[in-house]
Write a protein that holds these residues in place. Structure first.
Motif, short mmCIF file in Angstrom:
data_model
loop_
_atom_site.label_atom_id
_atom_site.label_comp_id
_atom_site.label_asym_id
_atom_site.label_seq_id
_atom_site.Cartn_x
_atom_site.Cartn_y
_atom_site.Cartn_z
N GLU A 1 0.74 -1.39 -0.05
CA GLU A 1 0.09 0.04 -0.03
C GLU A 1 0.71 1.19 0.03
O GLU A 1 1.70 1.53 0.87
CB GLU A 1 -0.95 -0.03 1.21
N LEU A 2 0.86 1.94 -1.13
CA LEU A 2 1.93 3.22 -1.29
C LEU A 2 1.60 4.25 -0.53
O LEU A 2 2.38 4.96 0.23
CB LEU A 2 1.77 3.33 -2.56
N THR A 3 0.28 4.48 -0.08
CA THR A 3 -0.13 5.75 0.40
C THR A 3 0.20 5.67 2.05
O THR A 3 0.33 6.76 2.71
CB THR A 3 -1.68 6.01 0.49
N THR A 4 0.59 4.45 2.59
CA THR A 4 0.92 4.30 3.84
C THR A 4 2.25 4.00 4.19
O THR A 4 2.73 3.68 5.44
CB THR A 4 -0.03 3.54 4.62
N ALA A 5 2.90 3.70 2.94
CA ALA A 5 4.27 3.15 3.11
C ALA A 5 5.37 4.11 3.67
O ALA A 5 4.89 5.63 3.52
CB ALA A 5 4.83 2.65 1.67
N ASP A 6 6.27 3.74 4.34
CA ASP A 6 7.17 4.74 5.16
C ASP A 6 8.21 5.09 3.74
O ASP A 6 8.23 4.44 2.77
CB ASP A 6 8.20 3.94 5.86
N PRO A 7 9.03 6.27 4.12
CA PRO A 7 9.93 6.81 3.11
C PRO A 7 10.82 5.85 2.42
O PRO A 7 10.88 5.98 1.03
CB PRO A 7 10.31 8.06 3.84
N ARG A 8 11.40 4.91 3.14
CA ARG A 8 12.33 4.22 2.82
C ARG A 8 11.65 3.01 1.65
O ARG A 8 12.12 2.69 0.66
CB ARG A 8 12.89 3.19 3.99
N ALA B 1 10.91 4.96 -1.68
CA ALA B 1 12.05 5.18 -2.28
C ALA B 1 12.55 3.69 -2.75
O ALA B 1 13.03 3.79 -4.26
CB ALA B 1 13.29 5.68 -1.39
N TRP B 2 12.42 2.72 -2.28
CA TRP B 2 12.63 1.45 -2.88
C TRP B 2 11.90 1.06 -3.87
O TRP B 2 12.36 0.46 -5.14
CB TRP B 2 12.51 0.17 -1.80
N LEU B 3 10.45 1.34 -3.88
CA LEU B 3 9.49 1.21 -5.00
C LEU B 3 9.68 1.74 -6.22
O LEU B 3 9.65 1.48 -7.26
CB LEU B 3 8.13 1.50 -4.45
#
Length: 219
Positions: free
Chosen positions: A73-80, A83-85
């Motif tokens: 879930e991109l909208t709740t993902a952490d910044p790291r 960046a990986w995605l």
């Protein structure tokens, strides 16, 4: 299983302004080109940036289905994780590359796309801007810098490709052929564009962004 990107109930506003997105829905699957058209100021760039993690929507979610890697879930993902995605799964174009102005166009594309210098030159040539390959980014015209960034996105070979108004910076026929090749290879492609975009003829699905929502047209 093909990679799939689903944006559900996406809403976004800036400061105290009106809603730019208001419940927008979009799904794109590997091997398909989804075109979302709209007038200037309709929120096309905002939508593209929400789908790639540059913006976080105020409501709704963007889910990436990565086959054997599961769902993210991109909208709740952490910044790291974001960046990986963006480094491994999402290629995007929504403006010039963020790179040192002294870097040559060839080197900037090579670095951003993770390709060889020869592939970078070939990609620039494919978009009709091979002549800028050895010139520093800081000495390019605005349109040339956009074309360089577009070449980098197209060369990245990631499962998801999100392009904001790419036909403004590349020959339509060359761009259409490249996007056809990308979908044939299984890439899930999302393109935002103006109403008169020539890319509509190769789109699998066409939606119209208006008043923050997308209405879909059967193909």
């Amino acid at each position: 299983m093909n990679a799939t990107m689903t944006g559900s109930r996406l809403s976004k506003r800036f400061d105290d302004g009106p809603d730019v997105l208001d419940g927008a829905e979009v799904t794109v699957t590997g091997g398909c080109l989804t075109l979302i058209r709209g007038s200037g100021g309709s929120g096309r760039t905002t939508l593209a940036r929400c789908l790639t993690g540059v913006y976080r929507p105020d409501a709704g979610d963007v889910i990436l289905r990565l086959g054997t890697r599961g769902n993210v879930e991109l909208t709740t993902a952490d910044p790291r994780t974001i960046a990986w995605l963006r480094a491994h799964h999402i290629a995007s174009f929504d403006g010039p590359l963020a790179a040192a102005p002294t870097l040559s166009a060839q080197a900037a594309v090579t670095r951003a796309a993770g390709c060889t210098p020869a592939a970078a030159v070939a990609g620039l040539d494919r978009l009709g801007v091979a002549g800028v390959a050895q010139r520093p980014l800081g000495r390019l015209r605005v349109a040339e810098r956009h074309a360089v960034a577009l070449a980098a996105a197209l060369l990245s070979e990631r499962p998801f490709l999100v392009l904001d108004s790419p036909d403004e910076y590349a020959p339509p026929d060359a761009l259409a052929r490249w996007l056809h090749d990308a979908t044939a290879a299984g890439t899930a492609v999302v393109v935002t564009a103006a109403h008169d975009s020539p890319l509509e003829s190769i789109a699998t699905a066409v939606g119209e962004l208006r008043k923050g929502e997308i209405s879909w047209h059967r193909r």
